[in-house]
Scaffold this active site. Structure first.
Site, PDB file in Angstrom:
ATOM      1  N   HIS A  77       4.372   0.373  -0.261  1.00 33.27           N
ATOM      2  CA  HIS A  77       5.659  -0.290  -0.486  1.00 33.27           C
ATOM      3  C   HIS A  77       6.614   0.519  -1.346  1.00 33.27           C
ATOM      4  CE1 HIS A  77       8.371  -3.642  -0.934  1.00 33.27           C
ATOM      5  NE2 HIS A  77       8.213  -3.696  -2.248  1.00 33.27           N
TER       6      HIS A  77
ATOM      7  N   HIS B 134       2.258  -3.244  -1.485  1.00 30.93           N
ATOM      8  CA  HIS B 134       2.651  -4.652  -1.598  1.00 30.93           C
ATOM      9  C   HIS B 134       1.528  -5.486  -0.999  1.00 30.93           C
ATOM     10  CE1 HIS B 134       4.920  -8.352  -1.352  1.00 30.93           C
ATOM     11  NE2 HIS B 134       5.913  -7.787  -2.007  1.00 30.93           N
TER      12      HIS B 134
ATOM     13  N   ARG C 113       5.073  -0.328 -10.942  1.00 31.40           N
ATOM     14  CA  ARG C 113       6.410  -0.919 -11.072  1.00 31.40           C
ATOM     15  C   ARG C 113       6.352  -2.451 -11.110  1.00 31.40           C
ATOM     16  NH1 ARG C 113      10.403  -2.901  -7.063  1.00 31.40           N
ATOM     17  NH2 ARG C 113       8.614  -2.828  -5.675  1.00 31.40           N
TER      18      ARG C 113
ATOM     19  N   GLU D  76       8.684 -13.756 -10.238  1.00 24.72           N
ATOM     20  CA  GLU D  76       7.772 -12.910  -9.470  1.00 24.72           C
ATOM     21  C   GLU D  76       6.623 -12.473 -10.363  1.00 24.72           C
ATOM     22  OE1 GLU D  76      10.192 -10.779  -5.925  1.00 24.72           O
ATOM     23  OE2 GLU D  76      10.625 -10.007  -7.893  1.00 24.72           O
TER      24      GLU D  76
ATOM     25  N   ARG E 139       1.064  -6.698  -8.899  1.00 25.47           N
ATOM     26  CA  ARG E 139       0.776  -6.325  -7.522  1.00 25.47           C
ATOM     27  C   ARG E 139      -0.477  -5.502  -7.311  1.00 25.47           C
ATOM     28  NH1 ARG E 139       6.683  -4.880  -5.415  1.00 25.47           N
ATOM     29  NH2 ARG E 139       7.269  -7.017  -5.713  1.00 25.47           N
TER      30      ARG E 139
HETATM   31  P1  FAD Z   1      17.192   3.603  -0.149  1.00 21.42           P
HETATM   32  O1  FAD Z   1      17.863   2.309  -0.221  1.00 21.42           O
HETATM   33  O2  FAD Z   1      15.907   3.672   0.596  1.00 21.42           O
HETATM   34  O3  FAD Z   1      18.205   4.624   0.504  1.00 21.42           O
HETATM   35  C1  FAD Z   1      17.822   5.931   0.824  1.00 21.42           C
HETATM   36  C2  FAD Z   1      18.925   6.549   1.649  1.00 21.42           C
HETATM   37  O4  FAD Z   1      18.698   7.946   1.812  1.00 21.42           O
HETATM   38  C3  FAD Z   1      19.044   5.992   3.047  1.00 21.42           C
HETATM   39  O5  FAD Z   1      20.419   5.837   3.288  1.00 21.42           O
HETATM   40  C4  FAD Z   1      18.472   7.098   3.922  1.00 21.42           C
HETATM   41  O6  FAD Z   1      18.971   7.100   5.227  1.00 21.42           O
HETATM   42  C5  FAD Z   1      18.933   8.310   3.162  1.00 21.42           C
HETATM   43  N1  FAD Z   1      18.196   9.556   3.393  1.00 21.42           N
HETATM   44  C6  FAD Z   1      16.862   9.779   3.231  1.00 21.42           C
HETATM   45  N2  FAD Z   1      16.584  11.075   3.489  1.00 21.42           N
HETATM   46  C7  FAD Z   1      17.755  11.680   3.798  1.00 21.42           C
HETATM   47  C8  FAD Z   1      18.120  13.004   4.172  1.00 21.42           C
HETATM   48  N3  FAD Z   1      17.225  13.993   4.278  1.00 21.42           N
HETATM   49  N4  FAD Z   1      19.413  13.272   4.441  1.00 21.42           N
HETATM   50  C9  FAD Z   1      20.350  12.288   4.376  1.00 21.42           C
HETATM   51  N5  FAD Z   1      20.057  11.011   4.038  1.00 21.42           N
HETATM   52  C10 FAD Z   1      18.782  10.724   3.752  1.00 21.42           C
HETATM   53  N6  FAD Z   1      13.101  -3.727  -4.943  1.00 21.42           N
HETATM   54  C11 FAD Z   1      13.598  -4.662  -5.782  1.00 21.42           C
HETATM   55  O7  FAD Z   1      13.975  -4.348  -6.918  1.00 21.42           O
HETATM   56  N7  FAD Z   1      13.675  -5.958  -5.364  1.00 21.42           N
HETATM   57  C12 FAD Z   1      13.282  -6.366  -4.126  1.00 21.42           C
HETATM   58  O8  FAD Z   1      13.393  -7.541  -3.786  1.00 21.42           O
HETATM   59  C13 FAD Z   1      12.757  -5.398  -3.242  1.00 21.42           C
HETATM   60  N8  FAD Z   1      12.325  -5.745  -2.002  1.00 21.42           N
HETATM   61  C14 FAD Z   1      11.943  -4.772  -1.139  1.00 21.42           C
HETATM   62  C15 FAD Z   1      11.624  -5.115   0.172  1.00 21.42           C
HETATM   63  C16 FAD Z   1      11.306  -4.136   1.099  1.00 21.42           C
HETATM   64  C17 FAD Z   1      10.969  -4.507   2.504  1.00 21.42           C
HETATM   65  C18 FAD Z   1      11.303  -2.774   0.693  1.00 21.42           C
HETATM   66  C19 FAD Z   1      10.974  -1.689   1.675  1.00 21.42           C
HETATM   67  C20 FAD Z   1      11.592  -2.428  -0.612  1.00 21.42           C
HETATM   68  C21 FAD Z   1      11.918  -3.417  -1.530  1.00 21.42           C
HETATM   69  N9  FAD Z   1      12.243  -3.092  -2.856  1.00 21.42           N
HETATM   70  C22 FAD Z   1      12.704  -4.057  -3.696  1.00 21.42           C
HETATM   71  C23 FAD Z   1      12.333  -1.696  -3.278  1.00 21.42           C
HETATM   72  C24 FAD Z   1      13.814  -1.272  -3.247  1.00 21.42           C
HETATM   73  O9  FAD Z   1      14.434  -1.868  -2.133  1.00 21.42           O
HETATM   74  C25 FAD Z   1      13.961   0.231  -3.166  1.00 21.42           C
HETATM   75  O10 FAD Z   1      13.159   0.871  -4.105  1.00 21.42           O
HETATM   76  C26 FAD Z   1      15.422   0.632  -3.429  1.00 21.42           C
HETATM   77  O11 FAD Z   1      16.271  -0.115  -2.595  1.00 21.42           O
HETATM   78  C27 FAD Z   1      15.596   2.108  -3.201  1.00 21.42           C
HETATM   79  O12 FAD Z   1      16.969   2.387  -3.248  1.00 21.42           O
HETATM   80  P2  FAD Z   1      17.437   3.885  -3.056  1.00 21.42           P
HETATM   81  O13 FAD Z   1      18.912   3.873  -3.136  1.00 21.42           O
HETATM   82  O14 FAD Z   1      16.692   4.762  -3.960  1.00 21.42           O
HETATM   83  O15 FAD Z   1      16.943   4.270  -1.570  1.00 21.42           O
HETATM   84  C1  SIN Z   2       9.351  -8.766  -2.837  1.00 18.09           C
HETATM   85  O1  SIN Z   2      10.299  -9.502  -2.549  1.00 18.09           O
HETATM   86  O2  SIN Z   2       8.172  -9.106  -2.882  1.00 18.09           O
HETATM   87  C2  SIN Z   2       9.661  -7.346  -3.124  1.00 18.09           C
HETATM   88  C3  SIN Z   2      10.118  -7.227  -4.505  1.00 18.09           C
HETATM   89  C4  SIN Z   2      10.003  -5.818  -4.965  1.00 18.09           C
HETATM   90  O3  SIN Z   2       9.489  -4.952  -4.262  1.00 18.09           O
HETATM   91  O4  SIN Z   2      10.433  -5.566  -6.080  1.00 18.09           O
END
Ligand code: FAD
Ligand code: SIN
Length: 545
Positions: free
Chosen positions: A349, A242, A384, A119, A288
């Site tokens: 993103h 993104h 990032r 990437e 990015r």
């Molecule tokens: P999340 O997985 O977003 O989980 C947050 C949780 O908190 C959810 O369960 C939500 O319901 C809960 N929540 C929120 N507020 C409250 C509240 N007030 N009370 C109770 N529950 C609550 N990163 C990579 O490293 N590689 C990738 O390939 C990649 N692809 C991506 C593709 C997309 C489409 C997106 C949107 C992001 C991507 N990212 C990627 C970024 C990465 O997915 C996220 O940064 C990461 O998954 C965040 O994880 P997290 O556990 O912090 O939060």
């Molecule tokens: C992507 O697959 O382009 C998302 C990867 C990332 O957000 O880290």
């Protein structure tokens, strides 16, 4: 009647960070996981590209660290980068042992012999992935593992409203976090979830922008709750856009993974000409921020609604096999990427800033930890590196649990009585339009004035408009009984306030923050984090220390 539930560890959020913490902590006590939708909803579930980790013999920790710091534009904390890249492979191996099936090399001998993707910003192939639906596979494993642990109780459709901070209620003992008020979305009751340790793992805040790749739950709740509790919030000006989200009127937040460019995808203007080589020698594989700004410039200067991502020159069989999710989704909108370029636009993103934590995920408030996208650990700096966030959530979920468990014996017990939620004279709102109007206004003003390219006038206009909305919300919040929409609106407004304040504070351009009125990077004065806290007297963000 409100109830009190007691846990040893309270986890707010069920993405990769929250569930990693819960699994590690559950070996040592009772864990409550509060999540506002149904598992596995959250950004983790939608991750496409994969998880970055030093895996192949021709890669090294130094190389992964250098790429991370290169993207971070001078603001990464080297000691944090070092520990994440070093601990990453071990955490990923544990995930494979738990059952995650990453895509394998053609002649693979076991589940650890994985195919590595590339990437933007990475100088080596080091992205472990499960085709183009990596998050779904990782979350499947974690959700299944959680379900088999007796000491974990998951409360779905429960939204945390605010943290319970001892000083606010003149509780005995040191200043600390004692848990959270939690709204049960089925019964509309607000209960006390009490715990000596609370982890905020609520993800990012993409929904503060009109166009985003993020799911609906990404409203910055944890960042807003920590801010109201007086915890420092850092680097909120660094919002990652993104470059390539599908542009189609019916396609809500669908990402076209950066790995598509990693495998040869080219960006083109509507007339078919390439433009990235005119902006950066790395062309489509520049970091990015560079690619998103180039697309923004092309769209604004030339009046395009979108640009195109072209893979029609790539091997069709390879595309079918490598990107089944992306191809299926594009085809559901009548676009066949094998035959025609995909219309794309940038979208908000990733929230690089967040709740300030130390190397163990601890915040300055006793008993409060943060991990994942809601935290600012110092890994990402001003930008990032792709696929470093799943890694961060995994590493810090574990580190925070280890630290909280190690400190358990020294932690004073909670007060026997915690105050129930006080509704005051609040009544049920019958005017949903008050919420939707403010919600729409915030997202549009943030997109137009505090987006990919900023200026002093745009930031001042954003501040003026947001102040009016903050006044409305303050009145409505106490007049009406909390609903999920009202709670999220208040949080979105607090996050917008923090982003505008941070972007206005930084008098330079760096990484993801670009201001037309100060376009240079100023290494002498501004090579530092922006750290804000809530001023209790004015309820406004103010510099920390
Ligand atoms: P999340 O997985 O977003 O989980 C947050 C949780 O908190 C959810 O369960 C939500 O319901 C809960 N929540 C929120 N507020 C409250 C509240 N007030 N009370 C109770 N529950 C609550 N990163 C990579 O490293 N590689 C990738 O390939 C990649 N692809 C991506 C593709 C997309 C489409 C997106 C949107 C992001 C991507 N990212 C990627 C970024 C990465 O997915 C996220 O940064 C990461 O998954 C965040 O994880 P997290 O556990 O912090 O939060
Ligand atoms: C992507 O697959 O382009 C998302 C990867 C990332 O957000 O880290």
């Amino acid at each position: 009647m409100s109830a009190r539930r007691d846990f040893d560890y309270l986890v707010i959020g069920s993405g990769i960070a929250g569930l990693s913490f819960a699994l590690a902590a559950a070996r040592h006590g009772r864990v409550g996981v509060v999540t506002k939708a149904r598992m596995p909803e959250g950004s983790s579930q939608y991750a496409q590209g994969g998880i970055a980790s030093v895996w192949s013999p021709d890669d090294s920790f130094a190389s992964h660290a250098a790429d991370t710091e290169g993207a971070g534009a001078g603001l990464c904390r080297p000691e944090i980068v070092d520990l994440v890249v070093r601990e990453g492979p071990e955490r990923v191996r544990e995930l494979i042992a738990l059952g995650t099936r990453f895509s394998l090399r053609p002649d693979a001998e076991d589940a650890y012999d994985v195919d590595l993707g590339l990437e933007g910003g990475h100088s080596r192939r080091r992205i472990l992935h499960a085709l183009d639906a990596t998050g779904q596979e990782m979350m499947r494993t974690l959700v299944e593992a959680i379900a088999s642990v007796r000491t974990i109780e998951v409360l779905e459709r429960h939204i945390a409203v605010d943290l319970i901070v001892s000083s606010k209620f003149a509780l005995p003992g040191p200043e600390r976090c004692c848990g959270a008020y939690v709204l049960d979305l089925e019964s509309s009751r607000i209960d006390v979830a009490a715990a000596p340790v609370t982890l905020l793992a609520t993800g990012g805040a993409g929904k503060v922008y009109l166009y985003t790749s993020n799911p609906d739950v990404a409203t910055g709740d944890g960042i807003a709750m920590a801010y109201r509790a007086g915890v420092p919030i850092a680097n909120m000006e660094f919002i990652q856009f993104h470059p390539t989200c599908l542009y189609h009127p019916r396609a809500k937040s669908f990402l076209i993974s950066e790995t598509v460019r990693g495998e040869g995808g080219l960006l083109r203007r509507p007339d078919g000409s390439r433009f990235m080589p005119e902006y950066d020698e790395r062309a489509e594989l520049a970091p990015r921020d560079v690619v998103a700004r180039a697309i923004d410039q092309e769209m604004k200067a030339r009046g395009f609604d979108n640009v195109f991502l072209d893979v029609t020159h790539c091997d069709a069989e390879f595309l079918e096999q490598r990107f089944p999710t992306i191809l299926a989704r594009c085809r559901s909108f009548g676009i066949d990427p094998v035959r025609e370029p995909i219309p794309v636009v940038p979208a908000a993103h990733y929230t690089c800033g967040g709740i300030l934590t130390d190397a163990d995920g601890a915040t300055p408030l006793l008993g409060l930890y943060a991990a994942g996208e809601s935290a600012m650990t110092g890994l990402h700096g001003a930008n990032r590196l792709a696929s470093n966030s799943l890694l961060e959530g995994l590493v810090f979920g574990h580190r925070a649990a280890d630290d909280a468990v190690a400190d358990a014996a020294e932690r004073p017990s909670l007060p026997a009585t915690l105050p129930a939620w006080n509704p005051g004279r609040a009544r049920t709102s019958d005017e949903a339009v008050l919420i939707t109007q403010n919600w729409d206004e915030i997202r549009r003003l943030m997109w137009n004035y505090v987006g990919i390219v900023r200026s002093d006038r745009r930031l001042a206009r954003a501040r003026q408009r947001l102040d009016v909305i903050l006044g409305d919300i303050h009145r409505d919040y106490w007049a009406f009984l909390p609903t999920a929409d009202l709670v999220e609106l208040r949080n979105l407004a607090a996050v917008a306030d923090l982003i505008i304040a941070s972007a206005s504070h930084r008098r330079e351009s760096r990484g993801l923050h670009f201001n037309l009125d100060c376009p240079q990077t100023d290494e002498v004065h501004w090579r530092r984090d922006t750290i804000l806290v809530r001023d209790p007297a004015t309820a406004r963000p103010t510099p920390y220390r």
